[in-house]
Design an enzyme around this catalytic site. Structure first.
Site, PDB file in Angstrom:
ATOM      1  N   ASP A   9     -43.589-103.112 -69.641  1.00 49.53           N
ATOM      2  CA  ASP A   9     -44.493-103.082 -70.779  1.00 49.53           C
ATOM      3  C   ASP A   9     -45.783-103.741 -70.265  1.00 49.53           C
ATOM      4  O   ASP A   9     -45.740-104.507 -69.288  1.00 49.53           O
ATOM      5  CB  ASP A   9     -43.882-103.891 -71.921  1.00 49.53           C
ATOM      6  CG  ASP A   9     -44.862-104.105 -73.049  1.00 49.53           C
ATOM      7  OD1 ASP A   9     -45.493-103.129 -73.477  1.00 49.53           O
ATOM      8  OD2 ASP A   9     -45.011-105.269 -73.499  1.00 49.53           O
ATOM      9  N   ASP A  11     -48.921-105.046 -72.463  1.00 47.59           N
ATOM     10  CA  ASP A  11     -49.412-106.152 -73.298  1.00 47.59           C
ATOM     11  C   ASP A  11     -48.315-107.202 -73.483  1.00 47.59           C
ATOM     12  O   ASP A  11     -47.266-106.912 -74.051  1.00 47.59           O
ATOM     13  CB  ASP A  11     -49.827-105.625 -74.680  1.00 47.59           C
ATOM     14  CG  ASP A  11     -51.036-104.700 -74.605  1.00 47.59           C
ATOM     15  OD1 ASP A  11     -52.038-105.085 -73.999  1.00 47.59           O
ATOM     16  OD2 ASP A  11     -50.965-103.583 -75.161  1.00 47.59           O
TER      17      ASP A  11
HETATM   18  C1  BG6 Z   1     -48.967-102.307 -77.628  1.00 43.25           C
HETATM   19  C2  BG6 Z   1     -49.260-103.626 -78.320  1.00 43.25           C
HETATM   20  O1  BG6 Z   1     -48.889-102.506 -76.249  1.00 43.25           O
HETATM   21  O2  BG6 Z   1     -49.978-101.358 -77.907  1.00 43.25           O
HETATM   22  C3  BG6 Z   1     -49.434-103.378 -79.805  1.00 43.25           C
HETATM   23  O3  BG6 Z   1     -48.178-104.526 -78.108  1.00 43.25           O
HETATM   24  C4  BG6 Z   1     -50.530-102.331 -80.026  1.00 43.25           C
HETATM   25  O4  BG6 Z   1     -49.763-104.571 -80.455  1.00 43.25           O
HETATM   26  C5  BG6 Z   1     -50.163-101.049 -79.286  1.00 43.25           C
HETATM   27  O5  BG6 Z   1     -50.671-102.053 -81.416  1.00 43.25           O
HETATM   28  C6  BG6 Z   1     -51.223 -99.960 -79.424  1.00 43.25           C
HETATM   29  O6  BG6 Z   1     -52.370-100.389 -78.754  1.00 43.25           O
HETATM   30  P1  BG6 Z   1     -53.763 -99.629 -78.747  1.00 43.25           P
HETATM   31  O7  BG6 Z   1     -54.488-100.282 -77.590  1.00 43.25           O
HETATM   32  O8  BG6 Z   1     -53.479 -98.181 -78.481  1.00 43.25           O
HETATM   33  O9  BG6 Z   1     -54.402 -99.849 -80.055  1.00 43.25           O
HETATM   34 MG    MG Z   2     -45.658-106.113 -75.223  1.00 44.18          MG
END
Ligand code: BG6
Ligand code: MG
Length: 211
Positions: A9, A11
């Site tokens: 993963d 984030d």
């Molecule tokens: C995930 C995060 O990696 O990506 C979430 O943990 C986030 O919090 C999701 O909502 C979508 O991210 P993005 O950058 O497409 O808005």
């Molecule tokens: Mg994560």
């Protein structure tokens, strides 16, 4: 070796973007006079942008059209992308960077499995733009975690079967997605508390003892 590949993963595992997500959602919530705090923000981990918005709106009394919701999600993303401009290669920790190199030296393939549509932008900012053997992200899936699609796609890009891949996650939704897809998983941070995590690790480096 137990595994031939590791799917990370992004984030909360490779980098810490929680604060930026929090600040961007907070702006949206404040504009609509919705209560929002770090605890609610934690529930957004691993969840897609539109599903995150629905969680933020749980405390909203009014009614919004689909178009208004899309505009809010777009606005949140604009704030978020602006904040991402602050990220540099220095935001990649020495521990993560060294461990990735050591995993690769062991002969493992390395991939990203992230719900984010900003994954490639973030990898670029961290200096990892072409580092991974495959990147599966929010741009190539229909259903985000806890559905297993993002990890199944990563395995497909690597041409590997799920039982040969270890998923590394910081979110409950991600651990569940891994289990549903037939992957073993290593939970870090809050995800280390998940029953379903195959391994519970305290720090990123512990992965070297798992594979
Ligand atoms: C995930 C995060 O990696 O990506 C979430 O943990 C986030 O919090 C999701 O909502 C979508 O991210 P993005 O950058 O497409 O808005
Ligand atoms: Mg994560």
């Amino acid at each position: 070796m137990k595994y031939q590949a590791v799917i990370f993963d992004l984030d909360g595992v490779i980098c810490s973007t929680d604060r930026y997500h929090y600040l961007a959602w907070k702006k949206i919530a404040d504009d609509l006079h919705i209560y929002f705090d770090e605890k609610i923000n934690n529930r957004l981990r691993g969840v897609s942008r539109m599903e995150s918005l629905e969680i933020v709106l749980e405390r909203y009394d009014g009614n919004l059209t689909e178009e208004e919701k899309r505009a809010l999600a777009e606005k949140k993303n604009q704030f978020y992308v602006e904040l991402l401009e602050q990220m540099t290669e220095k935001d990649l920790s020495a521990e993560v960077s060294k461990t990735l190199v050591e995993l690769r030296e062991k002969g493992l393939k390395l991939a990203i499995g992230s719900s984010s549509k900003n994954a490639k932008r973030i990898l670029g900012r961290l200096g990892l733009g072409s580092y991974f053997d495959a990147v599966s992200d929010g741009t190539n899936i229909q259903k985000s975690k806890p559905e297993p699609e993002v990890f199944l796609k990563a395995a497909e890009f690597l041409q590997m079967e799920p039982d040969k891949c270890l998923v590394v996650e910081d979110a409950e939704a991600g651990i569940e997605a891994a289990a549903r897809g037939g992957f073993d998983s290593a939970g870090i941070g809050e995800a280390a508390l998940c029953e379903e995590a195959s391994y519970k690790i305290e720090s990123f480096r512990d992965l070297l003892n798992v594979v």
